[in-house]
Write an enzyme that holds these catalytic residues in place. Structure first.
Site, PDB file in Angstrom:
ATOM      1  N   SER A 162      20.772  50.806  17.076  1.00 34.53           N
ATOM      2  CA  SER A 162      20.325  49.490  16.642  1.00 34.53           C
ATOM      3  C   SER A 162      20.116  48.538  17.826  1.00 34.53           C
ATOM      4  O   SER A 162      19.286  48.822  18.681  1.00 34.53           O
ATOM      5  CB  SER A 162      21.301  48.940  15.605  1.00 34.53           C
ATOM      6  OG  SER A 162      20.699  47.893  14.914  1.00 34.53           O
TER       7      SER A 162
ATOM      8  N   ASP B 186      15.316  52.141   6.381  1.00 36.13           N
ATOM      9  CA  ASP B 186      16.073  51.148   7.150  1.00 36.13           C
ATOM     10  C   ASP B 186      15.556  49.742   6.814  1.00 36.13           C
ATOM     11  O   ASP B 186      14.382  49.436   7.052  1.00 36.13           O
ATOM     12  CB  ASP B 186      15.865  51.446   8.637  1.00 36.13           C
ATOM     13  CG  ASP B 186      16.791  50.678   9.556  1.00 36.13           C
ATOM     14  OD1 ASP B 186      17.273  49.600   9.155  1.00 36.13           O
ATOM     15  OD2 ASP B 186      17.009  51.153  10.682  1.00 36.13           O
TER      16      ASP B 186
ATOM     17  N   HIS C 271      19.889  52.338   7.646  1.00 39.25           N
ATOM     18  CA  HIS C 271      20.012  52.002   9.066  1.00 39.25           C
ATOM     19  C   HIS C 271      21.058  52.837   9.799  1.00 39.25           C
ATOM     20  O   HIS C 271      20.992  52.978  11.012  1.00 39.25           O
ATOM     21  CB  HIS C 271      20.380  50.512   9.145  1.00 39.25           C
ATOM     22  CG  HIS C 271      20.436  49.937  10.516  1.00 39.25           C
ATOM     23  ND1 HIS C 271      19.386  50.040  11.419  1.00 39.25           N
ATOM     24  CD2 HIS C 271      21.412  49.242  11.158  1.00 39.25           C
ATOM     25  CE1 HIS C 271      19.722  49.421  12.542  1.00 39.25           C
ATOM     26  NE2 HIS C 271      20.946  48.935  12.419  1.00 39.25           N
TER      27      HIS C 271
HETATM   28  O1  9J3 Z   1      22.568  46.774  13.708  1.00 39.85           O
HETATM   29  C1  9J3 Z   1      21.840  46.185  14.526  1.00 39.85           C
HETATM   30  O2  9J3 Z   1      22.130  46.025  15.736  1.00 39.85           O
HETATM   31  C2  9J3 Z   1      20.560  45.605  13.949  1.00 39.85           C
HETATM   32  C3  9J3 Z   1      20.204  44.255  14.341  1.00 39.85           C
HETATM   33  C4  9J3 Z   1      20.559  43.157  13.371  1.00 39.85           C
HETATM   34  O3  9J3 Z   1      21.326  43.281  12.432  1.00 39.85           O
HETATM   35  O4  9J3 Z   1      19.963  42.002  13.673  1.00 39.85           O
HETATM   36  C5  9J3 Z   1      20.359  40.839  12.961  1.00 39.85           C
HETATM   37  C6  9J3 Z   1      20.230  39.680  13.854  1.00 39.85           C
END
Ligand code: 9J3
Length: 283
Positions: A151, A198, A230
């Site tokens: 992520s 996702d 995700h």
């Molecule tokens: O799990 C992640 O790092 C996804 C990015 C995320 O949740 O962005 C929100 C600001």
């Protein structure tokens, strides 16, 4: 030399070539079942970094046998801790890599600071490996470094690849990055994991954008897990996903971190029923 001597010498060379071939066969590829298993052939140990320098925390996983191995830094995503990636640390070490599974300074850090922290962890673990008091002394080849992350840690993996072309290989997992979508300058081979359903880092706005921006000469793979959310390449996923992603992850680092090109056939045959898409390029 007489022509008889020359012929004899040629036969010796031929015999040596045959022996060399035989030793290549002796180190033939492991089976798909072996590559898909939770753990590889090597016994592993782990050590926590007592004083992380430039990142939040680090656990180093390493094989108990062997020296001068490639080092992989693994980074988590937004609000995640290292537990999300622990199985990757264990799996990589059991296949002959050293892995440092990090926590970030804060779990809210954006991809840019994650990339910086990943680089700091690689540098510190490589330096510690050169000290005789370290539990993993001599295990790391500081010239063979690689990255992996989930992520925002996957966004960090793209950014560290762009900033540090000396890295040998990278695996962005369900990568997320808001401010930069195009990475045409990356030359570090990329194995990208994506999760079809996702909604946190939607494939169409993240993984697909990064993938289509890569230079056409870049060695690259896009493996998308069918119907998954995700967390498809993390500790939270199913055994089937771990097996399919795990097999090609090991092959990727064997090829690009260890230089063992035999594993290209694992990548070529890396598609799986759990993937909705499996694309390759530049191999
Ligand atoms: O799990 C992640 O790092 C996804 C990015 C995320 O949740 O962005 C929100 C600001």
């Amino acid at each position: 030399m007489t022509s008889t001597t020359v012929r004899f010498a040629k036969r010796l060379i031929g015999a040596a070539a045959l022996l060399a071939t035989a030793s290549v066969f002796a180190q033939s590829l492991p089976s798909d079942a072996a590559l898909q298993a939770t753990s590889g052939p090597l016994k592993i140990a782990q050590a926590n970094i007592a004083t992380p320098n430039g990142y939040g925390s680090g656990t180093v996983y390493y094989p108990t046998t062997g020296t001068n191995m490639g080092l992989v830094v693994i980074a988590p995503g937004f609000t995640e801790g290292p537990s999300f990636n622990a199985f990757w640390g264990e799996k990589l070490a059991s296949w002959g890599f050293v892995a440092v599974n990090i926590g970030t300074k804060t779990t809210l850090d954006l991809p840019g600071p994650r990339a910086t922290q990943m680089w700091a962890a690689l540098q510190q673990v490589a330096a510690l490996s050169k000290t005789s008091g370290s539990p993993f002394a001599g295990k790391v080849d500081a010239n063979r470094l690689a990255a992996m992350g989930h992520s925002m840690g996957g966004g960090g993996t793209l950014l560290i690849s762009q900033d540090h072309p000396t890295l040998k290989a990278a695996i962005p997992m369900a990568p997320w990055n808001l401010t930069q979508k195009n990475f045409p300058k990356i030359t570090v081979p990329q194995l990208m994991f994506a999760c079809q359903n996702d909604i946190i880092a939607p494939v169409s706005g993240h993984a697909d954008r990064f993938w289509t921006s890569f230079n056409t000469t870049l060695p690259r793979v896009f493996a998308e897990s069918k119907g998954q959310d995700h967390f498809c390449p993390t500790n939270l996923t199913s055994a089937a996903e771990k097996a399919a992603f795990g097999r090609i992850a090991i092959a990727w680092y064997k090829i690009y971190l260890d230089g063992d090109t035999q594993y290209k056939q694992v990548i070529t045959n890396g598609n799986s029923p759990v993937f909705s898409r499996y694309l390759t390029g530049g191999l």
